[in-house]
Write a protein that holds these residues in place. Structure first.
Motif, PDB file in Angstrom:
ATOM      1  N   ILE A 133      82.697  27.220   3.590  1.00 38.02           N
ATOM      2  CA  ILE A 133      81.810  28.384   3.655  1.00 38.02           C
ATOM      3  C   ILE A 133      80.479  28.012   4.301  1.00 38.02           C
ATOM      4  CG2 ILE A 133      80.596  30.135   2.298  1.00 38.02           C
ATOM      5  CD1 ILE A 133      83.564  30.586   2.495  1.00 38.02           C
ATOM      6  N   LEU A 150      81.095  28.241   7.956  1.00 37.12           N
ATOM      7  CA  LEU A 150      81.138  29.643   8.365  1.00 37.12           C
ATOM      8  C   LEU A 150      79.741  30.255   8.388  1.00 37.12           C
ATOM      9  CD1 LEU A 150      84.200  31.386   6.628  1.00 37.12           C
ATOM     10  CD2 LEU A 150      83.856  30.932   9.057  1.00 37.12           C
ATOM     11  N   ASP A 151      78.933  29.875   7.413  1.00 38.12           N
ATOM     12  CA  ASP A 151      77.572  30.406   7.308  1.00 38.12           C
ATOM     13  C   ASP A 151      76.743  30.045   8.540  1.00 38.12           C
ATOM     14  OD1 ASP A 151      75.561  31.696   5.447  1.00 38.12           O
ATOM     15  OD2 ASP A 151      74.538  29.808   5.833  1.00 38.12           O
ATOM     16  N   LEU A 178      79.028  32.199  11.710  1.00 37.66           N
ATOM     17  CA  LEU A 178      79.188  33.656  11.677  1.00 37.66           C
ATOM     18  C   LEU A 178      77.834  34.362  11.676  1.00 37.66           C
ATOM     19  CD1 LEU A 178      81.351  35.951  11.299  1.00 37.66           C
ATOM     20  CD2 LEU A 178      80.795  35.845   8.861  1.00 37.66           C
ATOM     21  N   HIS A 195      75.161  36.859  10.697  1.00 40.70           N
ATOM     22  CA  HIS A 195      75.046  37.750   9.544  1.00 40.70           C
ATOM     23  C   HIS A 195      73.593  37.880   9.134  1.00 40.70           C
ATOM     24  CE1 HIS A 195      75.300  33.708   7.777  1.00 40.70           C
ATOM     25  NE2 HIS A 195      74.695  34.188   6.711  1.00 40.70           N
ATOM     26  N   GLY A 223      73.440  32.280  11.672  1.00 45.06           N
ATOM     27  CA  GLY A 223      74.633  32.078  12.481  1.00 45.06           C
ATOM     28  C   GLY A 223      74.302  32.024  13.963  1.00 45.06           C
ATOM     29  N   THR A 245      80.948  40.277   4.022  1.00 42.79           N
ATOM     30  CA  THR A 245      82.283  39.781   4.356  1.00 42.79           C
ATOM     31  C   THR A 245      82.405  38.298   4.050  1.00 42.79           C
ATOM     32  OG1 THR A 245      82.538  41.439   6.103  1.00 42.79           O
ATOM     33  CG2 THR A 245      83.960  39.507   6.229  1.00 42.79           C
ATOM     34  N   LEU A 246      81.343  37.558   4.319  1.00 47.52           N
ATOM     35  CA  LEU A 246      81.323  36.126   4.030  1.00 47.52           C
ATOM     36  C   LEU A 246      81.522  35.881   2.535  1.00 47.52           C
ATOM     37  CD1 LEU A 246      80.867  33.415   5.505  1.00 47.52           C
ATOM     38  CD2 LEU A 246      78.452  33.596   4.917  1.00 47.52           C
ATOM     39  N   HIS A 247      80.946  36.766   1.689  1.00 47.15           N
ATOM     40  CA  HIS A 247      81.145  36.655   0.242  1.00 47.15           C
ATOM     41  C   HIS A 247      82.602  36.885  -0.126  1.00 47.15           C
ATOM     42  CE1 HIS A 247      76.747  38.220  -0.610  1.00 47.15           C
ATOM     43  NE2 HIS A 247      76.774  37.211   0.242  1.00 47.15           N
ATOM     44  N   SER A 289      83.267  45.781   4.513  1.00 49.96           N
ATOM     45  CA  SER A 289      83.058  44.375   4.149  1.00 49.96           C
ATOM     46  C   SER A 289      84.169  43.839   3.254  1.00 49.96           C
ATOM     47  CB  SER A 289      81.714  44.214   3.441  1.00 49.96           C
ATOM     48  OG  SER A 289      81.694  44.962   2.231  1.00 49.96           O
ATOM     49  N   VAL A 312      78.596  30.493  -2.262  1.00 50.38           N
ATOM     50  CA  VAL A 312      78.094  31.845  -1.993  1.00 50.38           C
ATOM     51  C   VAL A 312      77.053  32.254  -3.027  1.00 50.38           C
ATOM     52  CG1 VAL A 312      78.742  34.289  -2.031  1.00 50.38           C
ATOM     53  CG2 VAL A 312      80.122  32.654  -0.737  1.00 50.38           C
ATOM     54  N   GLU A 339      73.470  32.500  -1.351  1.00 48.92           N
ATOM     55  CA  GLU A 339      73.195  33.884  -0.961  1.00 48.92           C
ATOM     56  C   GLU A 339      72.864  34.815  -2.121  1.00 48.92           C
ATOM     57  OE1 GLU A 339      75.567  35.680   1.993  1.00 48.92           O
ATOM     58  OE2 GLU A 339      76.044  33.821   3.022  1.00 48.92           O
TER      59      GLU A 339
END
Length: 274
Positions: free
Chosen positions: A96, A99-100, A103, A105, A117, A133-135, A201, A237, A241
């Protein structure tokens, strides 16, 4: 609740995961639907809901994922009990984190200049959806792996625990849908369009739920790694976040109480049903 577990037991694990994650997506849409009734949600209420979501995810990470992973390790591998949990947990967090960084966001309440990102010219609405969506990626994965694990007949992986996890994830998805749709409505977007972005999402949850279930169906030794991977992703996450977003407006005490409440709800769900 017994009727639910009995009913869903009649399906294959992949279908079980699909049904469960369609439910969690549906709760995201339900939260996004608040936009039809409210143009604005009080900031304390939103921060409280985010805190509750964080508490649910923390509790689910241990009670529904890490604890079963550790318990089943001697039954499916010859490794020390702690090793698959450690490898999976760290790998999930790193996944993650990667991805953070990639991606594009935007966190709730942030400005376009604070978008994370890869730099992009995408609209604010798209960036907000991608943040939630990441969550939802690790949440869908967690539910799918939990249902897929049941087929192996291990005492630590039960249909009741998988259902409890889906219910808990669904509960914490409600504020996530609202946290996208309502701010977009406040900025002048139509109710229908704001609702569409809010529920969008959650679309990744059925996708990753089915993928998670299928991945563990034929690979019994990978079960503890997969459960721990989902746990690590969820905790990342929460720490990176959810809690920072909830603390952004100075409601730390309220958020802390909400985290405890969310943790308690998920703990009771898992212990009572699992």
């Amino acid at each position: 609740m017994e009727a639910i577990t009995t009913w869903i037991s009649g399906f294959s694990p992949a279908i079980q995961a699909l049904v469960a994650t369609l439910f969690t997506w549906g709760v995201t849409a339900l939260g996004a639907g608040l936009v039809f009734f409210f143009r604005k949600i009080h900031q304390k209420a939103l921060d409280s809901m985010l805190g509750m979501a964080a508490g649910v995810m923390i509790a689910a990470s241990f009670w529904s994922l890490l604890a079963p992973a550790i318990a089943m390790t001697p039954e499916v591998t010859n490794l020390p009990e702690w090793l698959p949990a450690l490898i999976g947990f760290v790998s999930g967090a790193l996944f993650i984190a990667a991805l953070d960084r990639v991606l594009p966001h935007l966190h709730i309440g942030g400005t376009l200049q604070e978008a994370e990102g890869i730099p992009t010219n995408w609209r604010r609405s798209i960036l907000l959806v991608l943040a939630i969506t990441l969550h939802n990626i690790p949440e869908g994965l967690a539910v799918g792996v939990a249902f897929g694990a049941v087929v192996h007949g291990l005492p630590s992986a039960t249909i009741g625990a998988a259902v409890a996890l889906a219910i808990g994830i669904g509960l914490q998805n409600f504020p996530e849908g609202a946290s996208v749709s309502v701010p977009l409505r406040r900025e002048g977007m139509s109710r229908r369009k704001a609702f569409f972005y809010g529920q969008a999402s959650g679309v990744v949850e059925p996708i990753f739920g089915v993928l998670g279930a299928v991945a563990v169906l034929t690979l019994r030794p990978v079960l503890p790694f997969a459960l721990s991977f989902a746990a690590g992703a969820m905790i990342f996450v929460v720490v990176e976040e959810l809690i920072p977003e909830a603390h952004r407006n100075g409601n730390q005490d309220l958020v802390s109480i909400s985290v405890i409440g969310g943790f308690s709800i998920m703990m009771v769900l898992d212990v009572a049903l699992g």
